[in-house]
Scaffold this active site. Structure first.
Site, mmCIF file in Angstrom:
data_model
loop_
_atom_site.group_PDB
_atom_site.id
_atom_site.type_symbol
_atom_site.label_atom_id
_atom_site.label_comp_id
_atom_site.label_asym_id
_atom_site.label_seq_id
_atom_site.Cartn_x
_atom_site.Cartn_y
_atom_site.Cartn_z
ATOM 1 C CG ASN A 134 -10.392 5.866 32.138
ATOM 2 O OD1 ASN A 134 -9.935 6.877 32.663
ATOM 3 N ND2 ASN A 134 -10.054 4.641 32.542
ATOM 4 C CE1 TYR B 247 -7.930 1.032 36.129
ATOM 5 C CE2 TYR B 247 -8.827 0.475 33.974
ATOM 6 C CZ TYR B 247 -8.679 1.371 35.013
ATOM 7 O OH TYR B 247 -9.271 2.605 34.933
ATOM 8 N NE ARG B 248 -4.136 -7.981 40.286
ATOM 9 C CZ ARG B 248 -4.278 -7.648 41.560
ATOM 10 N NH1 ARG B 248 -3.573 -6.658 42.070
ATOM 11 N NH2 ARG B 248 -5.124 -8.313 42.336
ATOM 12 C CD1 TRP C 251 -11.151 -1.695 35.321
ATOM 13 C CD2 TRP C 251 -13.073 -2.717 34.820
ATOM 14 N NE1 TRP C 251 -11.337 -1.601 33.955
ATOM 15 C CE2 TRP C 251 -12.511 -2.212 33.626
ATOM 16 C CE3 TRP C 251 -14.295 -3.393 34.756
ATOM 17 C CZ2 TRP C 251 -13.119 -2.372 32.381
ATOM 18 C CZ3 TRP C 251 -14.901 -3.561 33.535
ATOM 19 C CH2 TRP C 251 -14.325 -3.058 32.360
ATOM 20 C CD GLU D 259 -6.975 8.605 31.191
ATOM 21 O OE1 GLU D 259 -7.472 8.544 32.324
ATOM 22 O OE2 GLU D 259 -7.660 8.530 30.138
ATOM 23 C CG ASP E 299 -0.712 -5.165 44.218
ATOM 24 O OD1 ASP E 299 -0.206 -4.310 43.479
ATOM 25 O OD2 ASP E 299 -1.903 -5.505 44.144
#
Length: 483
Positions: free
Chosen positions: A168, A172-173, A186, A234, A283
């Site tokens: 995968n 994700y920051r 996550w 992906e 964010d």
């Protein structure tokens, strides 16, 4: 030919007048964010900061920050070409006659060409650092004044499903704690978190391999944010977008592969059960996502190009770069959503809705209650399941025109009759939900009501001027001098 790497993308942006090189020394602590925010809100170019303060590594930001830049990224004249290609593949169905069968075989053969391909070496491993390295070598942004520290914001985070073995890639920051550790954001519904939970439940391992790639060709970088079904690679979808397979290279210290054309790769691990406070972080909701406990990513090895480019982004009050990235997702995934709800004509996610807060949907209504069926279908689809508000209108309403949708919806609804509420999973960033990741959602049926739905009053027609009158006025309009 697809872009070979981020450098060719930069060249293409510059050639199109969509890139500005910034030679002045600018601080990654807040200053670059402020400049990038002003630029995107004024329709400005992508920015290549060639001398970020404290680092010898150039920084690229706002590379996707308009639909014209998204078209350059995907090498298309119109973003709608991508969903059109998807529709073409989905419409193969049962081939009719010899010509149809040949077309189907050709398309299947093309899909095989998009599969990622493993190579023995790549530019991302021109330099290998197993001892002397520090994350402070890179111009990692502190984006907003209340952020807990610098954050890597545009990473491709690779993990492996411990049951199926499939990889995968997610974006994700990563909050940088020190030279060799970061947070691993996550969220509960993300596949990286699911891999972590499954591996921990098995109880056979104490750590989980993770690789983080930064900077690649634009389609590959973009693939990490795509809301694909679990275990759909992906990298395959990136190959489809770029019409050429993504070349992958095996990492030096972990059993994972990363795009060979990456600029920087962080190889490391997450200790199962080890958590640390992560956040706050400014964010894409326009609010700070609050601190919480997340796994810790330990960087054991860094590989990179000899002279890498650091790719990043910032999020915040819309519209920002992520809005245009999300708008492309809206267009790309419309054909896939239609597989489950073929009555859908179009959909839109306004920037003020921050993707998960509002979805506007137009449908071809054929039977009573169909709008509610569509709402429930969307709430059962992957990441769309966290959509807070869905407004469904008839097919004669242009959902890309938010003013028209508001006018039609506010006129067409009886609130008690046409609004429904349901409970379920919500986005982890929804600070208003009653519990983390769980809360209520609202659907609004703003379609014209039928007698078979219990509506017995006459329904009025929309005001439209006669076409003949319009034709008579057209030639005299300029002469009237009205403007």
């Amino acid at each position: 030919m697809a872009y070979r790497d981020i450098r060719e993308f930069i060249t293409a942006l510059e050639r199109a007048g969509e890139l500005k090189r910034v030679q002045a020394e600018v601080d990654p602590h807040l200053e670059i964010s402020e400049i990038a925010d002003r630029a995107v809100k004024n329709g400005g170019p992508a920015l290549l900061f060639e001398n970020p303060k404290g680092s010898a590594v150039p920084l690229l930001i706002n590379a996707y920050a308009s639909m014209s830049k998204m078209q350059i990224a995907f090498e298309v004249g119109d973003i709608e070409e991508v969903p059109a290609r998807i529709t073409e593949y989905l419409d193969l169905g049962v081939p009719k006659g010899v010509a149809g069968k040949l077309k189907g075989l050709t398309k299947l053969a093309e899909i095989r060409k998009f599969l990622p391909r493993t190579v023995r070496s790549g530019p991302c491993q021109q330099v290998v650092k197993k001892a002397a390295f520090s994350l402070s070598d890179y111009p990692v942004l502190t984006c907003w004044p209340g952020d807990a520290g610098p954050f890597i914001t545009l990473p491709m985070v690779f993990s492996r499903n411990p049951i199926t073995g499939k990889r995968n890639c997610g974006t994700y920051r990563l909050q940088v704690y020190d030279d060799r550790t970061t947070g691993m954001h996550w969220q509960t519904h993300k596949q990286g978190a699911e891999h972590y939970r499954r591996l921990r439940k098995q109880g056979k391992e104490t750590r989980m391999d993770v690789a983080v790639a930064i900077g690649s060709d634009p389609a590959t970088m973009y693939s990490g944010i795509l809301p694909l079904p679990p275990d759909l690679d992906e990298m395959l979808f990136a190959g489809f977008i770029r019409r050429q397979p993504v070349e992958m290279v095996r990492c030096k210290t972990v059993d994972l592969e990363v795009p060979a054309n990456s600029e920087i790769v962080l190889e490391g691990h997450v200790n199962l059960g080890e958590l640390r406070t992560e956040g706050p972080f400014g964010d894409h909701t326009g609010y700070y996502s609050l601190e919480d406990d997340y796994p810790v990513f330990h960087v054991d090895c860094v590989t990179q190009r000899r002279h890498p480019v650091y790719a990043t982004t910032i999020v915040g009050p819309p519209p920002m770069e992520d809005y245009y990235m999300g708008k492309a997702i809206e267009r790309i995934f419309l054909p896939l959503i239609r597989l489950q709800a073929p009555e859908i004509v179009d959909m839109a996610m306004p920037p003020e809705g921050i993707f998960h807060n509002l979805m506007l949907v137009s449908i071809r209504k054929s039977y009573p209650g169909q709008a509610r069926k569509v709402m429930n279908t969307i709430w059962g689809l992957g990441q769309a399941s966290s959509t807070k508000c869905i407004v469904v209108v008839d097919d004669d309403v242009d959902v890309q025109n938010y003013s028209e949708v508001a006018w039609r919806a506010l006129n067409n609804i009886d609130p008690e009759r046409d609004i429904q509420f349901t409970m379920g999973p919500v986005d982890s960033l929804d600070h208003a939900s009653r519990l983390p990741d769980y809360g209520s959602k609202m659907g609004i049926d703003a379609t014209r009501k039928w007698a078979s739905e219990g509506f017995t009053r006459p329904w009025p027609e929309v005001l439209v001027m006669d076409e003949e009158v319009k034709r008579r006025v057209d030639p005299i309009w300029d002469a009237l001098g009205i403007g």
